[in-house]
Design a protein around this motif. Structure first.
Motif, PDB file in Angstrom:
ATOM      1  N   SER A 174      25.516  46.428  24.168  1.00 33.33           N
ATOM      2  CA  SER A 174      26.144  47.746  24.046  1.00 33.33           C
ATOM      3  C   SER A 174      25.066  48.803  23.838  1.00 33.33           C
ATOM      4  O   SER A 174      24.307  48.754  22.855  1.00 33.33           O
ATOM      5  CB  SER A 174      27.127  47.731  22.876  1.00 33.33           C
ATOM      6  OG  SER A 174      27.230  49.016  22.312  1.00 33.33           O
ATOM      7  N   THR A 175      24.999  49.771  24.768  1.00 34.30           N
ATOM      8  CA  THR A 175      24.003  50.854  24.658  1.00 34.30           C
ATOM      9  C   THR A 175      24.201  51.618  23.359  1.00 34.30           C
ATOM     10  O   THR A 175      23.236  51.938  22.647  1.00 34.30           O
ATOM     11  CB  THR A 175      24.137  51.801  25.874  1.00 34.30           C
ATOM     12  OG1 THR A 175      23.924  51.030  27.059  1.00 34.30           O
ATOM     13  CG2 THR A 175      23.130  52.928  25.845  1.00 34.30           C
ATOM     14  N   ALA A 176      25.453  51.877  22.993  1.00 39.38           N
ATOM     15  CA  ALA A 176      25.765  52.643  21.775  1.00 39.38           C
ATOM     16  C   ALA A 176      25.234  51.901  20.542  1.00 39.38           C
ATOM     17  O   ALA A 176      24.659  52.524  19.633  1.00 39.38           O
ATOM     18  CB  ALA A 176      27.260  52.853  21.666  1.00 39.38           C
ATOM     19  N   GLU A 177      25.391  50.591  20.542  1.00 43.00           N
ATOM     20  CA  GLU A 177      24.954  49.788  19.388  1.00 43.00           C
ATOM     21  C   GLU A 177      23.427  49.879  19.222  1.00 43.00           C
ATOM     22  O   GLU A 177      22.929  50.050  18.113  1.00 43.00           O
ATOM     23  CB  GLU A 177      25.379  48.343  19.669  1.00 43.00           C
ATOM     24  CG  GLU A 177      25.033  47.340  18.607  1.00 43.00           C
ATOM     25  CD  GLU A 177      25.285  45.913  19.137  1.00 43.00           C
ATOM     26  OE1 GLU A 177      26.449  45.587  19.436  1.00 43.00           O
ATOM     27  OE2 GLU A 177      24.311  45.152  19.251  1.00 43.00           O
ATOM     28  N   ILE A 178      22.710  49.805  20.342  1.00 44.83           N
ATOM     29  CA  ILE A 178      21.244  49.858  20.258  1.00 44.83           C
ATOM     30  C   ILE A 178      20.782  51.236  19.792  1.00 44.83           C
ATOM     31  O   ILE A 178      19.923  51.361  18.924  1.00 44.83           O
ATOM     32  CB  ILE A 178      20.590  49.497  21.624  1.00 44.83           C
ATOM     33  CG1 ILE A 178      21.013  48.080  22.055  1.00 44.83           C
ATOM     34  CG2 ILE A 178      19.066  49.642  21.578  1.00 44.83           C
ATOM     35  CD1 ILE A 178      20.786  46.995  21.004  1.00 44.83           C
ATOM     36  N   PHE A 179      21.419  52.295  20.325  1.00 43.46           N
ATOM     37  CA  PHE A 179      20.994  53.650  19.954  1.00 43.46           C
ATOM     38  C   PHE A 179      21.381  54.006  18.517  1.00 43.46           C
ATOM     39  O   PHE A 179      20.878  54.989  17.969  1.00 43.46           O
ATOM     40  CB  PHE A 179      21.526  54.692  20.939  1.00 43.46           C
ATOM     41  CG  PHE A 179      20.657  54.837  22.161  1.00 43.46           C
ATOM     42  CD1 PHE A 179      19.393  55.404  22.058  1.00 43.46           C
ATOM     43  CD2 PHE A 179      21.066  54.386  23.403  1.00 43.46           C
ATOM     44  CE1 PHE A 179      18.566  55.524  23.164  1.00 43.46           C
ATOM     45  CE2 PHE A 179      20.264  54.504  24.521  1.00 43.46           C
ATOM     46  CZ  PHE A 179      18.999  55.075  24.400  1.00 43.46           C
ATOM     47  N   SER A 180      22.276  53.234  17.908  1.00 38.09           N
ATOM     48  CA  SER A 180      22.630  53.560  16.516  1.00 38.09           C
ATOM     49  C   SER A 180      21.925  52.625  15.521  1.00 38.09           C
ATOM     50  O   SER A 180      22.136  52.743  14.317  1.00 38.09           O
ATOM     51  CB  SER A 180      24.154  53.516  16.330  1.00 38.09           C
ATOM     52  OG  SER A 180      24.607  52.224  16.635  1.00 38.09           O
ATOM     53  N   ASP A 181      21.057  51.731  16.018  1.00 37.55           N
ATOM     54  CA  ASP A 181      20.352  50.821  15.109  1.00 37.55           C
ATOM     55  C   ASP A 181      19.317  51.602  14.295  1.00 37.55           C
ATOM     56  O   ASP A 181      18.474  52.299  14.861  1.00 37.55           O
ATOM     57  CB  ASP A 181      19.671  49.707  15.938  1.00 37.55           C
ATOM     58  CG  ASP A 181      19.169  48.580  15.060  1.00 37.55           C
ATOM     59  OD1 ASP A 181      18.432  48.863  14.091  1.00 37.55           O
ATOM     60  OD2 ASP A 181      19.512  47.413  15.338  1.00 37.55           O
ATOM     61  N   PRO A 182      19.363  51.472  12.963  1.00 39.32           N
ATOM     62  CA  PRO A 182      18.409  52.219  12.128  1.00 39.32           C
ATOM     63  C   PRO A 182      16.955  51.844  12.403  1.00 39.32           C
ATOM     64  O   PRO A 182      16.045  52.645  12.147  1.00 39.32           O
ATOM     65  CB  PRO A 182      18.791  51.841  10.691  1.00 39.32           C
ATOM     66  CG  PRO A 182      19.948  50.913  10.754  1.00 39.32           C
ATOM     67  CD  PRO A 182      20.334  50.684  12.183  1.00 39.32           C
ATOM     68  N   LEU A 183      16.726  50.641  12.930  1.00 43.21           N
ATOM     69  CA  LEU A 183      15.334  50.203  13.156  1.00 43.21           C
ATOM     70  C   LEU A 183      14.749  50.702  14.483  1.00 43.21           C
ATOM     71  O   LEU A 183      13.586  50.461  14.787  1.00 43.21           O
ATOM     72  CB  LEU A 183      15.265  48.670  13.122  1.00 43.21           C
ATOM     73  CG  LEU A 183      15.527  48.032  11.751  1.00 43.21           C
ATOM     74  CD1 LEU A 183      15.480  46.513  11.857  1.00 43.21           C
ATOM     75  CD2 LEU A 183      14.533  48.530  10.716  1.00 43.21           C
ATOM     76  N   LEU A 184      15.580  51.397  15.287  1.00 44.27           N
ATOM     77  CA  LEU A 184      15.091  51.869  16.599  1.00 44.27           C
ATOM     78  C   LEU A 184      13.964  52.900  16.425  1.00 44.27           C
ATOM     79  O   LEU A 184      14.084  53.828  15.614  1.00 44.27           O
ATOM     80  CB  LEU A 184      16.262  52.512  17.361  1.00 44.27           C
ATOM     81  CG  LEU A 184      15.983  52.972  18.785  1.00 44.27           C
ATOM     82  CD1 LEU A 184      15.782  51.777  19.718  1.00 44.27           C
ATOM     83  CD2 LEU A 184      17.151  53.823  19.302  1.00 44.27           C
ATOM     84  N   THR A 185      12.890  52.720  17.192  1.00 41.17           N
ATOM     85  CA  THR A 185      11.820  53.732  17.227  1.00 41.17           C
ATOM     86  C   THR A 185      12.346  54.942  17.972  1.00 41.17           C
ATOM     87  O   THR A 185      12.725  54.837  19.141  1.00 41.17           O
ATOM     88  CB  THR A 185      10.585  53.181  17.998  1.00 41.17           C
ATOM     89  OG1 THR A 185      10.098  52.062  17.291  1.00 41.17           O
ATOM     90  CG2 THR A 185       9.491  54.223  18.133  1.00 41.17           C
ATOM     91  N   ARG A 186      12.426  56.083  17.302  1.00 41.93           N
ATOM     92  CA  ARG A 186      12.947  57.273  17.990  1.00 41.93           C
ATOM     93  C   ARG A 186      12.025  58.468  17.796  1.00 41.93           C
ATOM     94  O   ARG A 186      12.461  59.612  17.836  1.00 41.93           O
ATOM     95  CB  ARG A 186      14.390  57.606  17.572  1.00 41.93           C
ATOM     96  CG  ARG A 186      14.808  57.231  16.163  1.00 41.93           C
ATOM     97  CD  ARG A 186      16.183  57.777  15.836  1.00 41.93           C
ATOM     98  NE  ARG A 186      17.286  56.963  16.323  1.00 41.93           N
ATOM     99  CZ  ARG A 186      17.742  55.837  15.754  1.00 41.93           C
ATOM    100  NH1 ARG A 186      17.146  55.367  14.693  1.00 41.93           N
ATOM    101  NH2 ARG A 186      18.785  55.210  16.240  1.00 41.93           N
ATOM    102  N   ASP A 187      10.726  58.187  17.586  1.00 43.89           N
ATOM    103  CA  ASP A 187       9.788  59.294  17.380  1.00 43.89           C
ATOM    104  C   ASP A 187       8.510  59.122  18.206  1.00 43.89           C
ATOM    105  O   ASP A 187       7.426  59.495  17.779  1.00 43.89           O
ATOM    106  CB  ASP A 187       9.450  59.426  15.889  1.00 43.89           C
ATOM    107  CG  ASP A 187       8.794  58.147  15.326  1.00 43.89           C
ATOM    108  OD1 ASP A 187       8.704  57.140  16.075  1.00 43.89           O
ATOM    109  OD2 ASP A 187       8.373  58.167  14.165  1.00 43.89           O
ATOM    110  N   THR A 188       8.648  58.536  19.388  1.00 41.12           N
ATOM    111  CA  THR A 188       7.475  58.392  20.262  1.00 41.12           C
ATOM    112  C   THR A 188       7.052  59.773  20.763  1.00 41.12           C
ATOM    113  O   THR A 188       7.909  60.538  21.230  1.00 41.12           O
ATOM    114  CB  THR A 188       7.816  57.451  21.440  1.00 41.12           C
ATOM    115  OG1 THR A 188       8.059  56.143  20.909  1.00 41.12           O
ATOM    116  CG2 THR A 188       6.683  57.369  22.446  1.00 41.12           C
ATOM    117  N   PRO A 189       5.759  60.113  20.631  1.00 43.06           N
ATOM    118  CA  PRO A 189       5.316  61.435  21.102  1.00 43.06           C
ATOM    119  C   PRO A 189       5.517  61.576  22.610  1.00 43.06           C
ATOM    120  O   PRO A 189       5.305  60.604  23.346  1.00 43.06           O
ATOM    121  CB  PRO A 189       3.821  61.465  20.761  1.00 43.06           C
ATOM    122  CG  PRO A 189       3.587  60.325  19.828  1.00 43.06           C
ATOM    123  CD  PRO A 189       4.669  59.308  20.068  1.00 43.06           C
ATOM    124  N   PRO A 190       5.939  62.754  23.069  1.00 40.19           N
ATOM    125  CA  PRO A 190       6.146  62.935  24.514  1.00 40.19           C
ATOM    126  C   PRO A 190       4.850  62.786  25.301  1.00 40.19           C
ATOM    127  O   PRO A 190       3.798  63.180  24.831  1.00 40.19           O
ATOM    128  CB  PRO A 190       6.680  64.371  24.620  1.00 40.19           C
ATOM    129  CG  PRO A 190       6.454  65.010  23.311  1.00 40.19           C
ATOM    130  CD  PRO A 190       6.254  63.948  22.287  1.00 40.19           C
TER     131      PRO A 190
END
Ligand SMILES: C[C@@](CO)(OP(=O)(O)O)[C@H](O)COP(=O)(O)OP(=O)(O)OC[C@H]1O[C@@H](n2ccc(N)nc2=O)[C@H](O)[C@@H]1O
Ligand SMILES: Nc1ncnc2c1ncn2[C@@H]1O[C@H](COP(=O)(O)OP(=O)(O)O)[C@@H](O)[C@H]1O
Length: 283
Positions: A177-193
Motif C-alpha cells: 500500500s503506497t499510503a502505508e509506506i508514505f505514512s511510516d514514521p521511519l520513512l526518510t523524507r528529508d533528502t536534499p533536492p
C-alpha cells in the motif's frame, strides 16, 4: 457487422531512483524520481458505442467496474470534452497490481490517448496530462510517453534519456500500500533536492526501500536474491524489484534461475513508450 477495434498497449514503468524531499501541507510528499518505460504491459481495445455509454467489458478481480481507472479516465474525458459518443473497452491484464510498475496509471493514460483518437477530440498532450493528473500522480508521464525526471508529486516532467538495458523484474506476491509506506514514521523524507541537471550518475537510491524491505519479508528476499547478480532496486513503493543487464541473453539467464522459486519477467527499458510508438504508426 463488427465495429472496428483500436488496440493499444499500456506499458509498465520503473522508478530508476526515488528521493523524498519533504511533505506538503496537504500530506502529499514532494519527490524527485526518474521514470523509464518497459516494453511490457497491458493491452486495451476500444470500439465505439453509439449510445454514449462507457463500458469496460473485462472484469478485474477486486476492482469494481466504476472504480477502475480505465472507466474513470473515459468518463472524465467524456464529461470534460462534451463528447456524445460512448465506448466498449476490453483489457488484457498482464501487469501485476500494486507492484509499483504503474499498471493502473498506464491503463488510464492509454484510455485517454486512445479515446482522444477514437472520439477525434483533438486534445493536445498538455490538456490530456492535466486531466490525467487528477486520476493519479503517475498518469502524466504515461500520457507524455517520454522517460522523465519528475518533481513535485511526479507531475513536473523533464525528458531524460537514460541507458535502455534489459531488466529482470521480480514480482513478490504481496501488494504494497503506497499510503502505508508514505505514512511510516521511519520513512526518510528529508533528502536534499538534486539541483544539477542532468541528474548526476550515482543517484540511484529509492528512499522507500528500507521501509518496504522492513515491512515485507518477500520483498527483502527478492532484493537479496536478485542482488547476487545485479544492483537490486525497488520501483515506486514496490513490491516489484528490478536489476539491469547489458543484453537479453544475460537477463534471461538470471531470470531462469530466479523464477524457479519467484515470479518475474524480462523486459527491455525504453525511453519512448510503446504506446507512443504505436500511436505514431496511426498518424
Ligand atoms: C510514489 C509512486 C512513484 O511512482 O509510487 P507507486 O504507486 O508507483 O508505487 C507514485 O508517485 C504514487 O502515486 P499515486 O499512485 O498517485 O499514489 P496513490 O496510490 O494515489 O497514493 C496513496 C497515498 O500515498 C500518499 N502519497 C502518495 C504519493 C505522494 N507523492 N505522496 C504521498 O504522500 C498519500 O497519502 C496518498 O493518499
Ligand atoms: N485498470 C487498473 N489496473 C490496475 N489497478 C487498478 C486499475 N484501476 C484501478 N486500480 C486500482 O489501483 C491500484 C494500484 O494499481 P497499480 O497502478 O497497478 O499499482 P501501482 O500504483 O503500485 O503500480 C490497484 O490495487 C487497484 O485497486
Amino acid at each position: 457487422m463488427s465495429r472496428p477495434l483500436l488496440t493499444l498497449p499500456a506499458p509498465a514503468k520503473l522508478n530508476l531512483m526515488l528521493h523524498i524531499l519533504g511533505r506538503r501541507p496537504d500530506g502529499y510528499h514532494e519527490l524527485q524520481t526518474i521514470f523509464q518505460f518497459l516494453d511490457y504491459g497491458d493491452e486495451l481495445s476500444f470500439a465505439l458505442r453509439e449510445d454514449g455509454e462507457v463500458r469496460l467489458q473485462t472484469e478485474i478481480e477486486g476492482v469494481p467496474h466504476d472504480s477502475n481507472l480505465i472507466v474513470k479516465a473515459a468518463r472524465a474525458l467524456k464529461e470534460q470534452s462534451g463528447c456524445e459518443q460512448g465506448v466498449d473497452i476490453w483489457l488484457k491484464k498482464v501487469l501485476p497490481m500494486g507492484g509499483g510498475i504503474g499498471g493502473g496509471s498506464s491503463d488510464a493514460a492509454t484510455t485517454l490517448l486512445g479515446l482522444n483518437h477514437l472520439w477525434q477530440l483533438g486534445w493536445d498532450e498538455d490538456r490530456l496530462a492535466a486531466l490525467g493528473l487528477k486520476l493519479g500522480a503517475d498518469v502524466p508521464v504515461f500520457v507524455r510517453g517520454h522517460a522523465a525526471f519528475a518533481e513535485g508529486v511526479g507531475e513536473i516532467l523533464t525528458p531524460v534519456t537514460p541507458e535502455e538495458p534489459w531488466y529482470v523484474v521480480l514480482v513478490p506476491q504481496v501488494s504494497v500500500s503506497t499510503a502505508e509506506i508514505f505514512s511510516d514514521p521511519l520513512l526518510t523524507r528529508d533528502t536534499p533536492p538534486i539541483k544539477v541537471r542532468p541528474v548526476p550518475k550515482g543517484n540511484s537510491r529509492n528512499d522507500c526501500l528500507p521501509v518496504v524491505a522492513r515491512r515485507y519479508p518477500d520483498v527483502r528476499n527478492a532484493l537479496n536474491l536478485l542482488g547476487k547478480f545485479a544492483e537490486a532496486k525497488l520501483t515506486g513503493t514496490g513490491s516489484c524489484v528490478f536489476g539491469a543487464f547489458p543484453n537479453k541473453a544475460e537477463a534471461d539467464k538470471v531470470s531462469a534461475l530466479l523464477t524457479e522459486t519467484l515470479t518475474g519477467f524480462v523486459a527491455k527499458g525504453s525511453n519512448i513508450s510503446m504506446l507512443h510508438r504505436k500511436l505514431q504508426t496511426l498518424l
